[in-house]
Enzyme design. Sequence first.
Site, PDB file in Angstrom:
ATOM      1  N   HIS A   1       2.883  10.170   6.225  1.00 37.10           N
ATOM      2  CA  HIS A   1       3.899  10.392   7.244  1.00 37.10           C
ATOM      3  C   HIS A   1       4.907   9.248   7.227  1.00 37.10           C
ATOM      4  CE1 HIS A   1       0.766  13.186   8.557  1.00 37.10           C
ATOM      5  NE2 HIS A   1       1.719  13.826   9.201  1.00 37.10           N
TER       6      HIS A   1
ATOM      7  N   ASP B   1      -2.834   4.387   0.767  1.00 43.42           N
ATOM      8  CA  ASP B   1      -3.078   3.404   1.818  1.00 43.42           C
ATOM      9  C   ASP B   1      -2.708   2.053   1.240  1.00 43.42           C
ATOM     10  OD1 ASP B   1      -4.078   3.215   4.633  1.00 43.42           O
ATOM     11  OD2 ASP B   1      -5.210   1.589   3.712  1.00 43.42           O
TER      12      ASP B   1
ATOM     13  N   PHE C   1      11.357  -0.677   2.543  1.00 44.12           N
ATOM     14  CA  PHE C   1      10.856  -0.376   3.891  1.00 44.12           C
ATOM     15  C   PHE C   1       9.811  -1.417   4.271  1.00 44.12           C
ATOM     16  CE2 PHE C   1       6.627   1.406   2.886  1.00 44.12           C
ATOM     17  CZ  PHE C   1       6.737   1.621   1.520  1.00 44.12           C
TER      18      PHE C   1
ATOM     19  N   ARG D   1       2.485  -0.035  -5.794  1.00 41.65           N
ATOM     20  CA  ARG D   1       2.408   1.438  -5.826  1.00 41.65           C
ATOM     21  C   ARG D   1       2.557   1.921  -7.271  1.00 41.65           C
ATOM     22  NH1 ARG D   1       5.062   1.708  -1.746  1.00 41.65           N
ATOM     23  NH2 ARG D   1       3.206   1.878  -0.457  1.00 41.65           N
TER      24      ARG D   1
HETATM   25  P1  ITT Z   1       0.597   7.010   6.158  1.00 38.77           P
HETATM   26  O1  ITT Z   1      -0.775   6.578   6.578  1.00 38.77           O
HETATM   27  O2  ITT Z   1       1.065   8.270   6.819  1.00 38.77           O
HETATM   28  O3  ITT Z   1       0.766   7.078   4.670  1.00 38.77           O
HETATM   29  P2  ITT Z   1       1.369   4.414   7.174  1.00 38.77           P
HETATM   30  O4  ITT Z   1       2.692   3.712   7.237  1.00 38.77           O
HETATM   31  O5  ITT Z   1       0.545   4.457   8.430  1.00 38.77           O
HETATM   32  O6  ITT Z   1       1.662   5.895   6.635  1.00 38.77           O
HETATM   33  P3  ITT Z   1      -0.548   2.669   5.908  1.00 38.77           P
HETATM   34  O7  ITT Z   1      -1.578   2.790   6.963  1.00 38.77           O
HETATM   35  O8  ITT Z   1      -0.984   2.678   4.479  1.00 38.77           O
HETATM   36  O9  ITT Z   1       0.531   3.839   6.000  1.00 38.77           O
HETATM   37  O10 ITT Z   1       0.282   1.384   6.223  1.00 38.77           O
HETATM   38  C1  ITT Z   1       0.825   0.606   5.223  1.00 38.77           C
HETATM   39  C2  ITT Z   1       1.904  -0.279   5.786  1.00 38.77           C
HETATM   40  O11 ITT Z   1       2.077  -1.368   4.865  1.00 38.77           O
HETATM   41  C3  ITT Z   1       3.216   0.476   5.817  1.00 38.77           C
HETATM   42  O12 ITT Z   1       3.486   0.974   7.107  1.00 38.77           O
HETATM   43  C4  ITT Z   1       4.220  -0.563   5.354  1.00 38.77           C
HETATM   44  O13 ITT Z   1       4.795  -1.197   6.427  1.00 38.77           O
HETATM   45  C5  ITT Z   1       3.403  -1.575   4.576  1.00 38.77           C
HETATM   46  N1  ITT Z   1       3.699  -1.349   3.171  1.00 38.77           N
HETATM   47  C6  ITT Z   1       2.983  -0.642   2.262  1.00 38.77           C
HETATM   48  N2  ITT Z   1       3.625  -0.572   1.093  1.00 38.77           N
HETATM   49  C7  ITT Z   1       4.774  -1.250   1.273  1.00 38.77           C
HETATM   50  C8  ITT Z   1       5.875  -1.519   0.449  1.00 38.77           C
HETATM   51  O14 ITT Z   1       5.953  -1.047  -0.791  1.00 38.77           O
HETATM   52  N3  ITT Z   1       6.867  -2.246   0.950  1.00 38.77           N
HETATM   53  C9  ITT Z   1       6.830  -2.703   2.211  1.00 38.77           C
HETATM   54  N4  ITT Z   1       5.853  -2.483   3.066  1.00 38.77           N
HETATM   55  C10 ITT Z   1       4.830  -1.754   2.600  1.00 38.77           C
END
Ligand code: ITT
Length: 199
Positions: free
Chosen positions: A16, A75, A158, A187
């Site tokens: 999401h 995640d 982001f 990623r």
């Molecule tokens: P979903 O579970 O729906 O996928 P979420 O945002 O809640 O969305 P996570 O629990 O995996 O997902 O949270 C990971 C957080 O870590 C995410 O909200 C980002 O703020 C941060 N994050 C992950 N990958 C990132 C990236 O490539 N660049 C910056 N921040 C990142």
Amino acid sequence: MSLSLEPGLRLVAATHNPGKARELAALLEGRFDVVSAAALNLAEPEEPETTFVGNAIVKARAAADASGLIALADDSGLCVAGLDGAPGIYSARWAGPNKDFSHAINLVEARLADTESDDIRAWFVCALAVAWPKGPVVAVEGRVDGSLTFPGRGKLGFGYDPIFIPEGGSLTFGEMDPLAKDAISHRARAFAALKAALF
Ligand code: ITT
């Protein structure tokens, strides 16, 4: 059942988070017919596990079983050496209910200041899981190392991207062209492992 992903297959991207969804779509390169969790009105599951892989599996499993489609979940999070790996799996939760990442970034800066440590090393982790409806699941992990800078710089990307400088670089992920981030990110590295396992 063969554990491989044939081109053209219909997949649900079980996230999401629009920033992640954008990056996953770029990595999938039009190879699959991707439908989003939002388009299918899938609920956002709780993330009860203590590891990135554990939570990625929970999300993929929930989306696959609810949609009847093969699901890809991510995640991920930022781990800070001076904070013993926090926020880690709690990276999204540090942004609060409004998903405010300037708040999360301020919190990282304040917690680091409290430690009086000058250790600014950090790393991003991404776990990707693919689940078949009522079937097996495959999970992989990728990581990119770097350091933090405050205040954040750049409006691209982001989440925590404005404060993270990958090793060997000088720009933050927030300043880097999306293609440049996709070439080295946690990623992209997890995705390479997934490709090797399933494509
Ligand atoms: P979903 O579970 O729906 O996928 P979420 O945002 O809640 O969305 P996570 O629990 O995996 O997902 O949270 C990971 C957080 O870590 C995410 O909200 C980002 O703020 C941060 N994050 C992950 N990958 C990132 C990236 O490539 N660049 C910056 N921040 C990142």
